[in-house]
Design a protein around this motif. Structure first.
Motif, short mmCIF file in Angstrom:
data_model
loop_
_atom_site.label_atom_id
_atom_site.label_comp_id
_atom_site.label_asym_id
_atom_site.label_seq_id
_atom_site.Cartn_x
_atom_site.Cartn_y
_atom_site.Cartn_z
N LEU A 32 -0.24 -10.27 -0.02
CA LEU A 32 0.91 -9.45 0.19
C LEU A 32 1.81 -9.54 -1.09
O LEU A 32 2.41 -8.51 -1.35
CB LEU A 32 1.52 -9.59 1.54
CG LEU A 32 0.88 -9.46 2.75
CD1 LEU A 32 1.47 -9.87 4.10
CD2 LEU A 32 0.45 -8.01 2.88
N ASP A 33 1.93 -10.89 -1.44
CA ASP A 33 2.76 -10.92 -2.43
C ASP A 33 2.25 -10.30 -3.80
O ASP A 33 3.46 -9.65 -4.60
CB ASP A 33 2.87 -12.56 -2.78
CG ASP A 33 3.52 -13.43 -2.00
OD1 ASP A 33 4.35 -13.08 -1.08
OD2 ASP A 33 3.15 -14.49 -2.02
N LEU A 34 1.21 -10.04 -4.03
CA LEU A 34 0.77 -9.29 -5.28
C LEU A 34 0.93 -7.92 -5.21
O LEU A 34 1.24 -7.37 -6.37
CB LEU A 34 -0.68 -9.73 -5.53
CG LEU A 34 -0.99 -11.14 -5.90
CD1 LEU A 34 -2.46 -11.62 -6.23
CD2 LEU A 34 -0.36 -11.31 -7.49
N LYS A 39 8.47 -3.12 -5.19
CA LYS A 39 8.26 -3.17 -6.73
C LYS A 39 7.23 -4.15 -6.86
O LYS A 39 7.25 -5.21 -7.11
CB LYS A 39 9.42 -3.50 -7.58
CG LYS A 39 10.42 -2.72 -7.66
CD LYS A 39 11.61 -3.11 -8.58
CE LYS A 39 12.64 -2.02 -8.94
NZ LYS A 39 13.76 -2.42 -9.63
N PRO A 40 5.76 -3.73 -6.43
CA PRO A 40 4.60 -4.81 -6.31
C PRO A 40 4.39 -5.52 -7.77
O PRO A 40 4.33 -4.41 -8.78
CB PRO A 40 3.49 -3.96 -5.93
CG PRO A 40 3.80 -2.54 -5.94
CD PRO A 40 5.30 -2.32 -6.08
N ARG A 45 -3.41 0.32 -4.16
CA ARG A 45 -3.51 0.95 -3.11
C ARG A 45 -4.21 -0.22 -2.08
O ARG A 45 -5.31 -0.77 -2.24
CB ARG A 45 -4.66 2.24 -2.89
CG ARG A 45 -4.16 3.37 -3.34
CD ARG A 45 -3.19 3.84 -2.96
NE ARG A 45 -3.20 4.20 -1.27
CZ ARG A 45 -3.83 4.92 -0.72
NH1 ARG A 45 -4.58 5.94 -1.51
NH2 ARG A 45 -4.02 4.94 0.60
N ALA A 46 -3.29 -0.86 -1.29
CA ALA A 46 -3.78 -2.10 -0.69
C ALA A 46 -3.95 -1.86 0.91
O ALA A 46 -3.24 -1.02 1.51
CB ALA A 46 -2.66 -3.22 -0.87
N PHE A 47 -4.89 -2.38 1.53
CA PHE A 47 -5.42 -2.22 2.71
C PHE A 47 -5.71 -3.17 3.61
O PHE A 47 -6.13 -4.26 3.02
CB PHE A 47 -6.69 -1.37 2.79
CG PHE A 47 -6.58 -0.03 2.31
CD1 PHE A 47 -6.27 1.30 2.84
CD2 PHE A 47 -6.92 0.59 0.83
CE1 PHE A 47 -6.13 2.56 2.51
CE2 PHE A 47 -6.58 1.57 0.38
CZ PHE A 47 -6.47 2.67 0.96
N GLY A 61 3.81 -0.27 0.87
CA GLY A 61 2.69 -0.28 -0.03
C GLY A 61 1.31 -0.94 0.70
O GLY A 61 0.32 -1.01 -0.05
N LEU A 62 1.51 -1.28 1.99
CA LEU A 62 0.20 -1.60 2.76
C LEU A 62 -0.14 -0.66 3.66
O LEU A 62 0.64 -0.04 4.37
CB LEU A 62 0.69 -2.92 3.37
CG LEU A 62 -0.54 -3.52 4.26
CD1 LEU A 62 -1.63 -3.95 3.26
CD2 LEU A 62 0.09 -4.61 5.41
N ASP A 63 -1.32 -0.24 3.52
CA ASP A 63 -1.90 0.68 4.36
C ASP A 63 -2.81 0.21 5.42
O ASP A 63 -3.66 -0.69 4.85
CB ASP A 63 -2.77 1.84 3.59
CG ASP A 63 -1.93 2.77 2.74
OD1 ASP A 63 -0.78 3.24 3.28
OD2 ASP A 63 -1.97 2.85 1.50
N LEU A 64 -2.90 0.70 6.67
CA LEU A 64 -3.73 0.01 7.53
C LEU A 64 -4.90 0.96 8.05
O LEU A 64 -4.58 2.32 8.02
CB LEU A 64 -2.69 -0.27 9.04
CG LEU A 64 -1.88 -1.25 8.75
CD1 LEU A 64 -0.95 -1.32 9.98
CD2 LEU A 64 -2.09 -2.34 8.15
#
Length: 373
Positions: A32-34, A39-40, A45-47, A61-64
């Motif tokens: 999650l930090d990265l 402003k990542p 595209r993070a899942f 920015g986190l998709d489930l």
């Protein structure tokens, strides 16, 4: 790298942890930090997986992905990976992605992501649980070896992780292995929470923070603490895991204050309210991020010198044997009674934590991605 330097963004990454959003653990926090937030540090595209209960608060920015059937072995594991692959193919436009970040060389997300996006460069990132589960489950060992073979680069946070990986997958091309330490949030290094001055040291306030799974060593800690005077134990852990530990606490006669599973700022505040962080891990740690965060908050660390952890902490913490009550009692008594020892460890901890800004991790990963694209 200075914690104030922002890394230059690399190519858009696709990355996936097949854990439910809200799961505890250092790997999740690093992920999650990265990749998430307004402003990542690394555009991605993070899942993660959607949980079966109420939807937890998720960062920007986190998709489930809603995919059931998470497992480790047998035909069901193959079906689970296929379902993850299909969900990723629906969710991702391959033309937008520059590189794959394969967190964990084992488990379902990594083979699913490689099959959903087979033409993209692949950076595999080793975590401790990959190696632990690959040793215990044949199908996970197969995934780990296949991922290592297919990856264009393999990132290890410590040399100990590289050594352990090579034991499990000795055919790896060692030239692909790159050492990039994990990092802790820069804001924790630049503006740590204030630490109150403690005037009396009649007893030591110990803190255990993390999951209570077998490899974390909490049972050995409790058994060895039972006869030790002059200590007070607090535990910050998932509620269900703490309740499962309650019978052992009762049998051992150890009273522990349960803090709950704390959100990051709450945990950092808890660090300032204790005298020592205890890290009794029994097997290995990829790096021990909770220990580094504790050091950044001025909390000395007493740790079992397992691979990964001993490399990240070395002499900035105090190594002990949590499986030997007399040794633990001796080291705790020394921490409590030796003038100047805890302040010296606090200063050593600050200096050690400052070596690991998260921005340096992100910059190195972004640079590696640019080299592969």
């Amino acid at each position: 790298m200075s914690p104030l330097v922002r890394p230059v963004p690399g190519p858009l990454a696709a990355t996936f942890l097949d854990l439910p959003a809200g799961s505890p653990g250092g790997s999740v926090e690093l992920f999650l930090d990265l990749y998430t937030g307004e402003k990542p540090l690394i555009p991605a595209r993070a899942f993660m997986l959607a949980s079966t209960g109420p939807r937890p608060r998720t960062p920007a920015g986190l998709d489930l992905l809603t995919v059931a059937g998470k497992c480790l072995e047998g035909p069901a594991f193959g079906r689970y990976v296929a379902a993850l692959r299909q969900a990723l193919r629906v969710a991702i436009d391959p033309s937008q992605i520059g590189v794959l970040h394969l967190h964990h060389l084992a488990f379902g997300a990594t083979p699913a992501l490689m099959r959903a996006l087979p033409a993209h460069p692949r950076i595999a990132l080793v975590h401790g649980t990959d190696l632990i589960f690959a040793e215990a489950h044949r199908d996970q060992l197969h995934v780990l070896r296949e991922t290592a073979r297919a990856a264009d680069a393999i990132v290890v946070p410590t040399g100990a992780m590289a050594d352990h990986l090579l034991k499990l997958a000795p055919q790896i091309d060692r030239r692909k292995i790159t050492h990039i330490p994990w990092g802790i949030p820069d804001r924790l290094l630049t503006t740590p929470p204030a630490r109150p001055v403690r005037t009396s040291m009649s007893h030591l306030r110990l803190l255990y923070a993390g999951r209570l799974t077998a490899e974390k060593g909490a049972e050995a800690l409790i058994r060895s603490l039972a006869p030790v005077p002059g200590v007070e134990l607090s535990i910050a852990a998932p509620r269900g895991q703490f309740h499962a530990l309650a019978p052992l606490l009762q049998r051992a006669g150890v009273r522990a204050r349960f803090l709950g599973w704390l959100r990051r700022p709450q945990l950092w505040q808890a660090f300032t309210e204790h005298d020592v962080l205890v890290v009794p891990s029994t097997t290995l740690e990829a790096m021990g991020l909770v220990a580094l965060e504790a050091q950044a908050c001025g909390l000395p660390v007493l740790y079992q010198p397992v691979p990964g952890l001993s490399e990240a902490l070395a002499a900035s913490g105090v190594a002990t044997d949590f499986t030997h009550s007399a040794a633990l009692a001796r080291d705790l008594d020394q921490l409590r009674t030796s003038p100047g020892l805890l302040p010296a460890l606090r200063q050593a901890g600050y200096a050690n934590a400052a070596r690991y800004p998260l921005s340096a991790t992100a910059a190195a990963l972004s640079d590696l991605g640019r080299q592969l694209v």
